[in-house]
Design a protein around this motif. Structure first.
Motif, PDB file in Angstrom:
ATOM      1  N   ARG A  79     -12.636   0.665 -15.163  1.00  0.00           N
ATOM      2  CA  ARG A  79     -12.821   0.993 -13.742  1.00  0.00           C
ATOM      3  C   ARG A  79     -12.863   2.513 -13.542  1.00  0.00           C
ATOM      4  NH1 ARG A  79     -14.371  -0.801  -8.632  1.00  0.00           N
ATOM      5  NH2 ARG A  79     -13.259   0.396  -7.066  1.00  0.00           N
TER       6      ARG A  79
ATOM      7  N   GLN B 282      -5.773   1.863  -6.141  1.00  0.00           N
ATOM      8  CA  GLN B 282      -6.975   2.317  -5.437  1.00  0.00           C
ATOM      9  C   GLN B 282      -8.058   1.231  -5.478  1.00  0.00           C
ATOM     10  OE1 GLN B 282      -7.191   5.110  -3.555  1.00  0.00           O
ATOM     11  NE2 GLN B 282      -9.092   4.145  -2.880  1.00  0.00           N
ATOM     12  N   TRP B 283      -8.174   0.578  -6.607  1.00  0.00           N
ATOM     13  CA  TRP B 283      -9.160  -0.502  -6.807  1.00  0.00           C
ATOM     14  C   TRP B 283      -8.876  -1.623  -5.807  1.00  0.00           C
ATOM     15  CZ3 TRP B 283      -9.944  -2.843 -12.420  1.00  0.00           C
ATOM     16  CH2 TRP B 283     -11.103  -3.638 -12.423  1.00  0.00           C
ATOM     17  N   LYS B 284      -7.612  -1.979  -5.665  1.00  0.00           N
ATOM     18  CA  LYS B 284      -7.232  -3.040  -4.722  1.00  0.00           C
ATOM     19  C   LYS B 284      -7.557  -2.627  -3.278  1.00  0.00           C
ATOM     20  CE  LYS B 284      -5.014  -6.906  -3.431  1.00  0.00           C
ATOM     21  NZ  LYS B 284      -5.149  -6.890  -1.999  1.00  0.00           N
ATOM     22  N   ASN B 285      -7.352  -1.354  -2.948  1.00  0.00           N
ATOM     23  CA  ASN B 285      -7.679  -0.870  -1.593  1.00  0.00           C
ATOM     24  C   ASN B 285      -9.155  -1.057  -1.283  1.00  0.00           C
ATOM     25  OD1 ASN B 285      -5.054  -0.005  -1.444  1.00  0.00           O
ATOM     26  ND2 ASN B 285      -5.516   2.181  -1.555  1.00  0.00           N
ATOM     27  N   ASP B 286      -9.999  -0.893  -2.318  1.00  0.00           N
ATOM     28  CA  ASP B 286     -11.446  -0.969  -2.135  1.00  0.00           C
ATOM     29  C   ASP B 286     -11.993  -2.377  -2.365  1.00  0.00           C
ATOM     30  OD1 ASP B 286     -11.266   1.764  -1.814  1.00  0.00           O
ATOM     31  OD2 ASP B 286     -11.763   2.212  -3.899  1.00  0.00           O
ATOM     32  N   PHE B 287     -11.145  -3.289  -2.789  1.00  0.00           N
ATOM     33  CA  PHE B 287     -11.574  -4.627  -3.205  1.00  0.00           C
ATOM     34  C   PHE B 287     -11.864  -5.519  -1.987  1.00  0.00           C
ATOM     35  CE2 PHE B 287     -10.600  -9.001  -4.694  1.00  0.00           C
ATOM     36  CZ  PHE B 287     -11.494  -9.088  -5.741  1.00  0.00           C
ATOM     37  N   ARG B 288     -13.019  -6.174  -2.002  1.00  0.00           N
ATOM     38  CA  ARG B 288     -13.323  -7.119  -0.912  1.00  0.00           C
ATOM     39  C   ARG B 288     -13.619  -8.497  -1.481  1.00  0.00           C
ATOM     40  NH1 ARG B 288     -11.155  -3.959   1.208  1.00  0.00           N
ATOM     41  NH2 ARG B 288     -11.698  -2.437   2.799  1.00  0.00           N
TER      42      ARG B 288
ATOM     43  N   LEU C 174     -15.889   4.995 -12.028  1.00  0.00           N
ATOM     44  CA  LEU C 174     -15.726   5.826 -10.827  1.00  0.00           C
ATOM     45  C   LEU C 174     -15.869   7.302 -11.135  1.00  0.00           C
ATOM     46  CD1 LEU C 174     -12.711   4.214  -8.923  1.00  0.00           C
ATOM     47  CD2 LEU C 174     -15.152   3.897  -8.542  1.00  0.00           C
TER      48      LEU C 174
ATOM     49  N   ARG D 165       0.839  -1.199   0.000  1.00  0.00           N
ATOM     50  CA  ARG D 165       0.000   0.000   0.000  1.00  0.00           C
ATOM     51  C   ARG D 165       0.874   1.250   0.000  1.00  0.00           C
ATOM     52  NH1 ARG D 165      -5.504  -0.277   2.031  1.00  0.00           N
ATOM     53  NH2 ARG D 165      -6.042  -2.461   2.349  1.00  0.00           N
TER      54      ARG D 165
END
Ligand code: ZN
Length: 267
Positions: free
Chosen positions: A236, A261-267, A240, A141
């Motif tokens: 993506r 950023q996508w990975k930070n928000d990825f669940r 957004l 990160r």
């Protein structure tokens, strides 16, 4: 030279390189598992290498100090909460007869460094200790750096030889692979790698070290100019922020920033 991963906390690896007598450890966040490994192999602690200042990488140094024959080496541009010899990018460090080169890889933290061993003196592949910069199928990160810095750092690592053993500091591989599979259609290399990593973890074994050649095939953060990744990032970004979509031929830093950023928000 033998390379060992020592599991620590929930998903950290402390890497150890030893010649049967002396050992070098990298990023000892916790002393206890390092002491156990030294005892198990009857080794002296010859040196400690530190990639960056986070507690899960430096927290064990104080309790290892009494065992340490040599020194602690850490990044010149960061405050390490323990006395250490500052090393700079481009410097070479000779330990146990091996030449480690220091590479600047800011992004996760602002002064993060990596250690690269081109020649292990035993005919085996080169070794990279990259801390929290490059993970298998992922990257660290951005706590202190910019996307441009991290992208440049990753590209610097990507130029190392393909057979380089990539010693990351966390077992994040399966979670990173879930992201890689979700954002773009998986090719055969990614599919094969997922199966291999799942089998390793099912047996309680590490997925690391990886190799740089594998990472160049499966790691989206090293593939920011590949059409499938550019297309995924472009779509993506358009979702957004429809008013400022990425251009179809977007520059790699914009693609990288979108992915991170996508990975930070990825669940
Ligand atoms: Zn960290």
């Amino acid at each position: 030279m033998e390379l060992i991963s020592i599991a620590a906390f929930t998903d950290n690896y402390i890497w150890m390189l030893h010649d049967g007598v002396d050992a070098i450890v990298v990023d000892p966040g916790d002393a206890a598992p390092v002491i156990a490994a030294l005892k198990a192999h009857s080794l002296r602690l010859a040196a400690i290498l530190v990639t960056h200042h986070h507690g899960d990488h430096v927290g064990g140094i104080a309790d290892l100090r009494h065992l340490l024959v040599g020194k602690v080496y850490g990044p010149a541009r960061e405050q390490i909460p323990q006395p250490c010899v500052s090393v700079h990018a481009g410097e070479s460090l000779t330990l146990l007869g091996l030449d480690f080169s220091v590479i600047d890889v800011p992004g996760h933290t602002s002064g993060h460094i990596a250690f690269f061993l081109a020649d292990c003196d035993d005919g085996k592949a080169p070794i990279l200790f990259c801390g929290d910069t490059l993970f298998s199928a992922g990257c660290g990160r951005l706590f202190e750096g910019t996307p441009a810095q991290m992208h440049t750092s990753l590209q610097r690592l990507a130029k190392l030889p393909g057979n380089t053993r990539v010693c990351c500091a966390h077992e994040y591989t399966l979670s990173n692979l879930r992201f890689a599979q979700a954002i773009a259609p998986a090719g055969p290399a990614l599919t094969r790698y997922v199966a291999w990593c799942e089998a390793q973890r099912a047996q309680g074994l590490p997925t690391l070290p990886s190799t740089l050649a594998t990472e160049l095939q499966v790691n989206p953060f090293l593939r920011c100019t590949e059409p499938d990744i550019v297309a995924a990032a472009t779509a993506r970004a358009a979702t957004l922020n429809p008013t400022e979509p990425l251009a179809a031929d977007s520059d790699p830093v914009a693609v990288f920033a979108t992915l991170r950023q996508w990975k930070n928000d990825f669940r």
